[in-house]
Design a protein around this motif. Sequence first.
Motif, PDB file in Angstrom:
ATOM      1  N   TYR A 232       0.999  -6.163 -16.470  1.00  0.00           N
ATOM      2  CA  TYR A 232       0.088  -4.563 -16.621  1.00  0.00           C
ATOM      3  C   TYR A 232      -0.433  -4.826 -15.264  1.00  0.00           C
ATOM      4  O   TYR A 232      -1.469  -5.513 -15.425  1.00  0.00           O
ATOM      5  CB  TYR A 232      -0.350  -4.653 -17.976  1.00  0.00           C
ATOM      6  CG  TYR A 232      -1.337  -3.702 -17.916  1.00  0.00           C
ATOM      7  CD1 TYR A 232      -0.482  -2.398 -17.978  1.00  0.00           C
ATOM      8  CD2 TYR A 232      -2.421  -3.466 -18.323  1.00  0.00           C
ATOM      9  CE1 TYR A 232      -1.207  -1.028 -18.077  1.00  0.00           C
ATOM     10  CE2 TYR A 232      -3.210  -2.821 -17.914  1.00  0.00           C
ATOM     11  CZ  TYR A 232      -2.311  -0.299 -17.716  1.00  0.00           C
ATOM     12  OH  TYR A 232      -3.171  -0.075 -17.836  1.00  0.00           O
ATOM     13  N   SER A 233      -0.706  -3.394 -14.965  1.00  0.00           N
ATOM     14  CA  SER A 233      -1.311  -3.639 -13.443  1.00  0.00           C
ATOM     15  C   SER A 233      -0.983  -4.329 -12.860  1.00  0.00           C
ATOM     16  O   SER A 233       0.399  -4.874 -11.864  1.00  0.00           O
ATOM     17  CB  SER A 233      -2.162  -3.178 -14.213  1.00  0.00           C
ATOM     18  OG  SER A 233      -3.375  -1.939 -12.950  1.00  0.00           O
ATOM     19  N   MET A 234      -2.355  -5.103 -12.105  1.00  0.00           N
ATOM     20  CA  MET A 234      -2.040  -5.849 -10.536  1.00  0.00           C
ATOM     21  C   MET A 234      -1.574  -7.087 -11.828  1.00  0.00           C
ATOM     22  O   MET A 234      -0.382  -7.716 -11.122  1.00  0.00           O
ATOM     23  CB  MET A 234      -3.393  -6.495 -10.664  1.00  0.00           C
ATOM     24  CG  MET A 234      -4.886  -5.799  -9.552  1.00  0.00           C
ATOM     25  SD  MET A 234      -4.114  -4.725  -8.833  1.00  0.00           S
ATOM     26  CE  MET A 234      -3.950  -6.164  -7.496  1.00  0.00           C
ATOM     27  N   GLY A 235      -1.113  -7.257 -12.299  1.00  0.00           N
ATOM     28  CA  GLY A 235      -0.347  -8.372 -13.032  1.00  0.00           C
ATOM     29  C   GLY A 235       1.481  -7.823 -13.217  1.00  0.00           C
ATOM     30  O   GLY A 235       2.030  -8.354 -12.575  1.00  0.00           O
ATOM     31  N   ALA A 236       1.812  -6.258 -13.117  1.00  0.00           N
ATOM     32  CA  ALA A 236       3.560  -5.729 -12.838  1.00  0.00           C
ATOM     33  C   ALA A 236       3.294  -6.665 -11.431  1.00  0.00           C
ATOM     34  O   ALA A 236       4.699  -6.673 -10.859  1.00  0.00           O
ATOM     35  CB  ALA A 236       3.144  -4.581 -12.955  1.00  0.00           C
ATOM     36  N   ILE A 237       1.974  -6.314 -10.553  1.00  0.00           N
ATOM     37  CA  ILE A 237       2.768  -6.349  -8.686  1.00  0.00           C
ATOM     38  C   ILE A 237       2.533  -8.434  -8.759  1.00  0.00           C
ATOM     39  O   ILE A 237       4.029  -8.733  -8.224  1.00  0.00           O
ATOM     40  CB  ILE A 237       1.007  -6.717  -8.078  1.00  0.00           C
ATOM     41  CG1 ILE A 237       1.166  -4.464  -8.353  1.00  0.00           C
ATOM     42  CG2 ILE A 237       1.340  -6.926  -6.711  1.00  0.00           C
ATOM     43  CD1 ILE A 237      -0.146  -4.894  -7.625  1.00  0.00           C
ATOM     44  N   THR A 238       2.500  -8.910 -10.019  1.00  0.00           N
ATOM     45  CA  THR A 238       2.608 -10.512  -9.866  1.00  0.00           C
ATOM     46  C   THR A 238       4.146 -10.376 -10.424  1.00  0.00           C
ATOM     47  O   THR A 238       4.821 -11.177 -10.266  1.00  0.00           O
ATOM     48  CB  THR A 238       1.667 -11.393 -10.739  1.00  0.00           C
ATOM     49  OG1 THR A 238       0.115 -11.288 -10.244  1.00  0.00           O
ATOM     50  CG2 THR A 238       1.965 -12.402 -10.793  1.00  0.00           C
ATOM     51  N   THR A 239       4.595 -10.021 -11.516  1.00  0.00           N
ATOM     52  CA  THR A 239       5.398 -10.510 -12.363  1.00  0.00           C
ATOM     53  C   THR A 239       6.800  -9.003 -11.320  1.00  0.00           C
ATOM     54  O   THR A 239       7.816 -10.109 -10.914  1.00  0.00           O
ATOM     55  CB  THR A 239       5.882  -8.516 -13.206  1.00  0.00           C
ATOM     56  OG1 THR A 239       4.469  -9.192 -14.108  1.00  0.00           O
ATOM     57  CG2 THR A 239       7.454  -8.883 -13.431  1.00  0.00           C
ATOM     58  N   TRP A 240       6.260  -8.241 -10.155  1.00  0.00           N
ATOM     59  CA  TRP A 240       7.562  -8.151  -8.963  1.00  0.00           C
ATOM     60  C   TRP A 240       7.617  -9.506  -8.211  1.00  0.00           C
ATOM     61  O   TRP A 240       8.856  -9.557  -7.476  1.00  0.00           O
ATOM     62  CB  TRP A 240       7.057  -7.003  -8.097  1.00  0.00           C
ATOM     63  CG  TRP A 240       6.842  -5.666  -9.135  1.00  0.00           C
ATOM     64  CD1 TRP A 240       5.883  -4.901  -9.286  1.00  0.00           C
ATOM     65  CD2 TRP A 240       8.635  -4.821  -9.463  1.00  0.00           C
ATOM     66  NE1 TRP A 240       6.290  -4.332  -9.808  1.00  0.00           N
ATOM     67  CE2 TRP A 240       8.196  -3.929 -10.322  1.00  0.00           C
ATOM     68  CE3 TRP A 240       9.662  -5.490  -9.457  1.00  0.00           C
ATOM     69  CZ2 TRP A 240       8.948  -2.622 -10.897  1.00  0.00           C
ATOM     70  CZ3 TRP A 240      11.090  -4.846 -10.100  1.00  0.00           C
ATOM     71  CH2 TRP A 240      10.716  -3.717 -10.162  1.00  0.00           C
TER      72      TRP A 240
ATOM     73  N   PRO B 172       7.761  -5.615 -15.645  1.00  0.00           N
ATOM     74  CA  PRO B 172       6.507  -4.681 -15.190  1.00  0.00           C
ATOM     75  C   PRO B 172       5.806  -3.591 -15.287  1.00  0.00           C
ATOM     76  O   PRO B 172       6.925  -2.710 -15.932  1.00  0.00           O
ATOM     77  CB  PRO B 172       7.013  -4.500 -13.585  1.00  0.00           C
ATOM     78  CG  PRO B 172       8.713  -4.594 -14.136  1.00  0.00           C
ATOM     79  CD  PRO B 172       8.816  -5.000 -14.724  1.00  0.00           C
ATOM     80  N   MET B 173       4.692  -3.209 -16.092  1.00  0.00           N
ATOM     81  CA  MET B 173       3.762  -2.424 -16.408  1.00  0.00           C
ATOM     82  C   MET B 173       2.711  -1.991 -15.427  1.00  0.00           C
ATOM     83  O   MET B 173       2.253  -2.111 -15.345  1.00  0.00           O
ATOM     84  CB  MET B 173       3.370  -2.355 -18.391  1.00  0.00           C
ATOM     85  CG  MET B 173       4.398  -2.894 -18.413  1.00  0.00           C
ATOM     86  SD  MET B 173       4.286  -3.386 -20.387  1.00  0.00           S
ATOM     87  CE  MET B 173       2.932  -5.274 -20.278  1.00  0.00           C
ATOM     88  N   ALA B 174       2.957   0.221 -15.384  1.00  0.00           N
ATOM     89  CA  ALA B 174       1.791   0.069 -14.602  1.00  0.00           C
ATOM     90  C   ALA B 174       1.861  -0.318 -13.387  1.00  0.00           C
ATOM     91  O   ALA B 174       0.309  -0.568 -12.776  1.00  0.00           O
ATOM     92  CB  ALA B 174       0.719   0.076 -15.860  1.00  0.00           C
ATOM     93  N   GLY B 175       2.852  -0.925 -12.475  1.00  0.00           N
ATOM     94  CA  GLY B 175       2.444  -0.975 -10.979  1.00  0.00           C
ATOM     95  C   GLY B 175       3.316  -1.419 -10.484  1.00  0.00           C
ATOM     96  O   GLY B 175       4.616  -2.128 -10.962  1.00  0.00           O
TER      97      GLY B 175
END
Length: 190
Positions: free
Chosen positions: A65-73, A88-91
């Motif tokens: 989520y958020s900055m974690g979504a950036i990590t997911t990508w 990925p949520m909100a990022g």
Amino acid sequence: MLGAVVVLLFIPQMKVYAAKSSRIETVDYTTIYQGKTYHKQAYVYLPENYNKNQNYNILYLTHGYSMGAITTWFVLEYDLKYFSEFVPMAGDSWTVENDGGGIAPKATAQKLAKAITKQEYKENDFSIYASVGSDDGTRFSMSPQIKSMWKLAIFNQDNLQYWLDKGGNHNMASVIKQLIHAEKQLFKER
């Protein structure tokens, strides 16, 4: 969650509890990113009567989520061999530049597609369940990226789904709705 192994990654200082009949194990692992080595831990929840010789469904929670979504990508781009489903949520992806999904959506989509095809993966080897709240400012970075990704052959409406939480904002209430929506996709009969 009966009959499933749950692995929690990238969640520092999180308290994890298990029912009396199940257990949690800590696994140490090493990862390398941009030439730097990181030593990490993951918590593994093992269900009641866990048997190492039995197959289980596995759910990896990687703070998406958020900055974690950036990590997911980034995980999609660099570690696809370990995962097949991404939420990925909100990022957006920052692989090209910060806020790349909004600033450089075409270049971002192309870099993600190139990383996937370079690893010789096909469009049915992975699934992405991206989501964001309709009133969340990060939507303005995610939406252009997703639309650019759909224009490339490796991505389609089946392996790249995008859901807007109507009225959702950048908060925990929207995260919960997005997780519930993703859960329906992750655990449907195949």
